[in-house]
Structure formats: C-alpha cells, structure tokens
Scaffold this motif. Structure first.
Motif, PDB file in Angstrom:
ATOM      1  N   TYR A 150       0.788  -1.220   0.000  1.00 29.68           N
ATOM      2  CA  TYR A 150       0.000   0.000   0.000  1.00 29.68           C
ATOM      3  C   TYR A 150       0.831   1.286   0.000  1.00 29.68           C
ATOM      4  O   TYR A 150       0.345   2.328  -0.445  1.00 29.68           O
ATOM      5  N   LEU A 151       2.054   1.229   0.509  1.00 32.40           N
ATOM      6  CA  LEU A 151       2.879   2.434   0.584  1.00 32.40           C
ATOM      7  C   LEU A 151       4.159   2.327  -0.217  1.00 32.40           C
ATOM      8  O   LEU A 151       4.949   3.276  -0.273  1.00 32.40           O
ATOM      9  N   GLY A 152       4.395   1.163  -0.830  1.00 38.42           N
ATOM     10  CA  GLY A 152       5.558   0.996  -1.684  1.00 38.42           C
ATOM     11  C   GLY A 152       6.881   1.089  -0.969  1.00 38.42           C
ATOM     12  O   GLY A 152       7.894   1.493  -1.560  1.00 38.42           O
ATOM     13  N   SER A 153       6.919   0.726   0.305  1.00 34.32           N
ATOM     14  CA  SER A 153       8.144   0.859   1.096  1.00 34.32           C
ATOM     15  C   SER A 153       8.119  -0.145   2.239  1.00 34.32           C
ATOM     16  O   SER A 153       7.053  -0.651   2.613  1.00 34.32           O
ATOM     17  N   LEU A 154       9.285  -0.434   2.789  1.00 25.32           N
ATOM     18  CA  LEU A 154       9.361  -1.236   4.007  1.00 25.32           C
ATOM     19  C   LEU A 154       9.075  -0.347   5.215  1.00 25.32           C
ATOM     20  O   LEU A 154       9.335   0.863   5.173  1.00 25.32           O
ATOM     21  N   PRO A 155       8.569  -0.911   6.304  1.00 30.14           N
ATOM     22  CA  PRO A 155       8.279  -0.085   7.492  1.00 30.14           C
ATOM     23  C   PRO A 155       9.496   0.699   7.982  1.00 30.14           C
ATOM     24  O   PRO A 155       9.373   1.878   8.324  1.00 30.14           O
ATOM     25  N   SER A 156      10.654   0.052   8.010  1.00 27.32           N
ATOM     26  CA  SER A 156      11.853   0.721   8.513  1.00 27.32           C
ATOM     27  C   SER A 156      12.223   1.914   7.642  1.00 27.32           C
ATOM     28  O   SER A 156      12.613   2.979   8.147  1.00 27.32           O
TER      29      SER A 156
END
Length: 314
Positions: free
Chosen positions: A247-253
């Motif tokens: 959904y955001l195109g990124s890893l949480p970190s």
C-alpha cells in the motif's frame, strides 16, 4: 521554504499564471483549483492577475513567460503520451514557480524532476512510485512549496491550495472575498495531513496499517522497532512488511526513517534549534548517523539544509 516566498512574484504586473488541465474539467482536482483563482482574477482584473487555462496540446503552442505554471490531473487520469508530456513539462518548467496537482505531481516525479524535493502526492498514487527514477521526498501534507517546486495532492485540497496561493500572492482581503463567494469558512494549511485521505483509502480494510503509521508519526523522538510496531498493531513482522510494500511501496523501517528525516528537515528550515538538537528530536543519537542518513535521502547535509533557511530565495 515558506509559501510567503510566493509573494515575490507579485512584484511584476500582470502576474501570469498557467494551469494545464490534463484531466477532466469536472474533476474536483481541477475545479477546486481553477474556480477560486478565476474568482480572484475577476476581483483583481487582468492588469494584476492574468490567469491562463489550457489543454496540453494548447500549451505546447503557447508563448512562455509565466510566473507560475501547474500541470493538473485527477489521480485516476492516465499519463500523457511521452512526447506530449515532455513538451508540456518543459513549458511548465520555464515558469519561475512550477509543479503539479494530483496525478501531475507523479508525472513530474516520474520524469526525474523532483529529486530531493518535498512533494505532496495523493495517497492513492503511492503504490505507483516505484517508477520514480530520481527519488522525491513524499510528505503526508496537503500541498508543498520546496524551492521553485509546487505540489498539491489534489481532490478537495486543491481548494485550500488555491486559496493559500491567493492569500500569499494578493493578500488576505482578496482571499476573504473569494472565500465568501465559495462559502468557505476555514482554509487548511499546507502542513495539514492527508489523514482523512489515508483513512478513506484503507478504511476498515487496513486499520492496522493506519495504526502503524500513526505510531510512527507519534514516536519520532524515540523510534519504535519494526517488531515493536508489529506487536502493538497485532501483526507479525512479515505481515506488516507486506502491508507497507503493497500500500505504501516501502518497508516499514524505510518509511519510518523517511518520516523522521522529513521532520528533521522541517525543523532545520522552520526553527532555530541547533543541528544536534534537531537530530536528537528526530531519534538520532549519533550526529554522524543523522548526517549520513540525511545526505542519503536529500543529497545535502543538515548544515547545508540549515543554510537554505538563512539564504534569501533565488
């Protein structure tokens, strides 16, 4: 960079503003931007504000010389054909201040023209950012002004964006007149977030993702680990990472680090806190780590970023 800097373009008369409609005329992204500006132009007269609205095909043939130029499209709009897109973007970039609204922001970023620039991209388009060749800095705000670059997430925020420009270009009295005509009581500031849009996008389907982002935003000074966030929202680390990627195109970190660095950049530009204090306020116990991470994302050091606050706009 403050929207106050827009006022410098009002020194020339008339102020030429170009709006390129690359989407549907009835879309709220377009209507919310153009209607307040048309009302302002009617109040001020063409000797003060010369507002030009064009299609992509028309702007390619137009005479440059605009002070402000914006490429506008609803978030669902398909991109322009490559050759036409390049020609339109080059015309827009000839203006003193230029940028995009809605999908126009993504098109500019995909063309590699927003590298290291804070942009307000519609949340619904975050999944499409993998194609950005030169990384832009996605902020959760309704709209942004970074250097010469203007961006707005579109939708109803286009109205706030237009009214904010009107105030800084022509004063509070003109803005008040337009607000009265549109029956608008409050104008949201650029720093306000697309939180409603985020919730609307995920809604009841992804409440844990929204909760995870909220945890990050409220724990900047003492960052939580990915495992801590996953546990707090009731997911495994792998599940949380899958949600962020989808959904955001990124890893949480990575997403969390960029939130902290975006906050650091804002503090460097808008406060008088020392660089060390800013690093600590954004969860960096090591000055070298702060400087390295900041440089990797923005392409300059915290000290150079602070210098932008001290230097007059060019």
């Amino acid at each position: 960079m403050s929207f106050d800097n827009l006022s410098r373009v009002t020194q020339e008369r008339p102020l030429r503003m170009l709006l390129v409609n690359a989407g549907e005329a009835e879309a709220i992204t377009w209507a919310g931007l153009v209607q307040p500006l048309r009302l302002a132009a009617a109040v001020l007269g063409r000797d003060v504000l010369h507002l030009e609205t064009m299609t992509p095909s028309q702007v390619v043939l137009a005479q440059p010389g605009w002070h402000i130029a914006l490429l506008v499209a609803d978030e669902r709009q398909s991109p322009l054909a490559p050759e036409l897109s390049r020609a339109v973007i080059e015309r827009c970039r000839s203006a003193e201040y230029w940028g995009g609204v809605g999908a126009g922001v993504l098109w500019l970023a995909t063309a590699g023209l927003m590298a290291g620039v804070r942009i307000a991209l519609p949340w619904a388009l975050y999944a499409d950012t993998e194609g950005i060749s030169e990384r832009a800095i996605l902020t959760p705000h309704l709209f942004e002004l970074d250097g010469r670059h203007l961006s707005c997430c579109g939708g109803a925020a286009s109205i706030d964006f237009a009214l904010t420009m009107i105030e800084h270009l022509f004063g509070a009295t003109v803005q008040a007149s337009v607000k009265e005509s549109l029956c608008i009581e409050r104008v949201r500031g650029h720093e306000e977030r697309q939180r409603v849009a985020l919730q609307a996008r995920f809604g009841a389907l992804q409440p844990r993702l929204s909760e995870a982002v909220t945890l990050m935003e409220t724990n900047i000074e003492e960052p939580l680990s990915t495992d801590d966030i996953a546990n707090l929202v009731g997911l495994s680390r792998r599940q949380l990472e899958r949600l962020f990627k989808q959904y955001l195109g990124s890893l949480p970190s990575r997403y969390y680090l960029e939130l902290r660095l975006q906050r650091a950049r804002q503090l460097l530009l808008e406060t008088n806190h020392s660089i060390v204090q800013v690093g600590l306020m954004c969860g960096f116990s090591s000055g070298s780590h702060f400087s390295t991470a900041f440089g990797a994302l923005f392409g300059n050091t915290p000290r150079e970023e602070r210098q932008r606050k001290l230097s007059p706009p060019v």
